[in-house]
Scaffold this motif. Structure first.
Motif, PDB file in Angstrom:
ATOM      1  N   CYS A   1       0.861  -1.187   0.000  1.00  0.00           N
ATOM      2  CA  CYS A   1       0.000   0.000   0.000  1.00  0.00           C
ATOM      3  C   CYS A   1       0.892   1.229   0.000  1.00  0.00           C
TER       4      CYS A   1
ATOM      5  N   THR B   1      -6.136  11.112  -9.216  1.00  0.00           N
ATOM      6  CA  THR B   1      -6.903   9.907  -9.491  1.00  0.00           C
ATOM      7  C   THR B   1      -6.008   8.676  -9.573  1.00  0.00           C
ATOM      8  N   THR B   2      -4.687   8.840  -9.487  1.00  0.00           N
ATOM      9  CA  THR B   2      -3.782   7.707  -9.545  1.00  0.00           C
ATOM     10  C   THR B   2      -4.007   6.815  -8.334  1.00  0.00           C
ATOM     11  N   THR B   3      -4.333   5.548  -8.583  1.00  0.00           N
ATOM     12  CA  THR B   3      -4.612   4.624  -7.485  1.00  0.00           C
ATOM     13  C   THR B   3      -3.658   3.447  -7.451  1.00  0.00           C
TER      14      THR B   3
ATOM     15  N   SER C   1      -2.904   2.474  -3.759  1.00  0.00           N
ATOM     16  CA  SER C   1      -3.199   3.550  -2.822  1.00  0.00           C
ATOM     17  C   SER C   1      -4.069   3.066  -1.661  1.00  0.00           C
TER      18      SER C   1
ATOM     19  N   GLN D   1      -6.130   4.704  -0.239  1.00  0.00           N
ATOM     20  CA  GLN D   1      -7.445   5.328  -0.373  1.00  0.00           C
ATOM     21  C   GLN D   1      -8.436   4.423  -1.090  1.00  0.00           C
ATOM     22  N   VAL D   2      -7.928   3.364  -1.731  1.00  0.00           N
ATOM     23  CA  VAL D   2      -8.803   2.377  -2.373  1.00  0.00           C
ATOM     24  C   VAL D   2      -9.112   1.314  -1.329  1.00  0.00           C
TER      25      VAL D   2
ATOM     26  N   GLU E   1     -12.650  -2.925  -6.113  1.00  0.00           N
ATOM     27  CA  GLU E   1     -11.866  -1.840  -6.708  1.00  0.00           C
ATOM     28  C   GLU E   1     -10.377  -2.094  -6.518  1.00  0.00           C
TER      29      GLU E   1
ATOM     30  N   THR F   1      -7.831  -2.413  -9.668  1.00  0.00           N
ATOM     31  CA  THR F   1      -6.606  -1.620  -9.764  1.00  0.00           C
ATOM     32  C   THR F   1      -5.379  -2.522  -9.817  1.00  0.00           C
TER      33      THR F   1
END
Length: 213
Positions: A54, A66-68, A87, A89-90, A95, A99
């Motif tokens: 992560c 928006t880069t994940t 990320s 944040q995901v 999802e 990713t």
């Protein structure tokens, strides 16, 4: 900036609906293990030395909020591991899988391929759809990953609330002010609305446009 897996641990349990892995990294590596045979079957084997962690987007992409996910070549990493960063944040398991699969395609074809023809061939063969820079799960792949995610259990996310990168400021919310007579429109903050609504150049007192109006 990496997020330590030890900081986001969950109990290892067999209870239905609970994660079978103790960290997010372990959960994602278990998913990689499930997906390796699919890449092998289409002749695009994944690197043997591959790690998933992560991490927030690095400086080279930080402006793109928006880069994940990111994939780093083994040649850039000490120990010659291909590194994939997802990320924190995901947090939705499907999802995360979506990713991670996109980044696995990068790992399989090599970063030099970018999102070009070679990337497209492998991505479509594993079931990804849409623009190659922003791939989405096709119906069959979504169903398959849904089953795998269910078997893996809940994604071990223990970082509640919105995560922000250092120095990131909360954007000011601009509100829409409209003239009811001529439709003249401006945007301002709640602070200035509280101070008093402005008057339109046509002479009419303007009104704040509510979402439900």
């Amino acid at each position: 900036m990496l997020v330590s897996g030890a900081a986001c641990r969950a109990k290892n349990t067999n209870t239905r609906g609970r994660s079978m892995e103790t960290t997010r990294e372990a959960w994602m590596m278990a998913l990689v293990a499930r997906l390796r045979p699919d890449f092998q079957r289409i002749g695009a084997a994944l690197p043997d030395r591959l790690c998933v962690s992560c991490a927030f987007p690095t400086g080279r992409h930080r402006a793109r909020r928006t880069t994940t996910g990111e994939c780093w070549s083994a040649s850039l990493e000490r120990g010659a591991h291909t590194e994939i960063f997802i990320s924190p944040q995901v947090t939705d398991p499907l999802e995360v899988a979506e990713t991670l699969l996109h980044e696995l395609v990068h790992a399989a074809v090599g970063l030099g391929a970018g999102h070009g023809p070679e990337f497209r061939i492998v991505a479509t063969r594993v079931g990804l759809k849409g623009p190659m820079r922003d791939t989405r799960l096709g119906p069959e792949l979504r169903a398959k990953l849904g089953r795998i995610v269910k078997e893996l259990g809940a994604f071990p996310n223990h970082c509640p609330g919105e995560l922000k990168t250092p120095g990131q400021k909360q954007p000011t919310r601009m509100r829409k002010i409209v003239c009811p007579k001529c439709g003249y429109t401006v945007r301002t903050t709640a602070k200035w609305i509280a101070a008093g609504l402005p008057t339109c150049p046509c002479g009419t007192r303007m009104k704040e446009e509510k979402k439900n109006e």
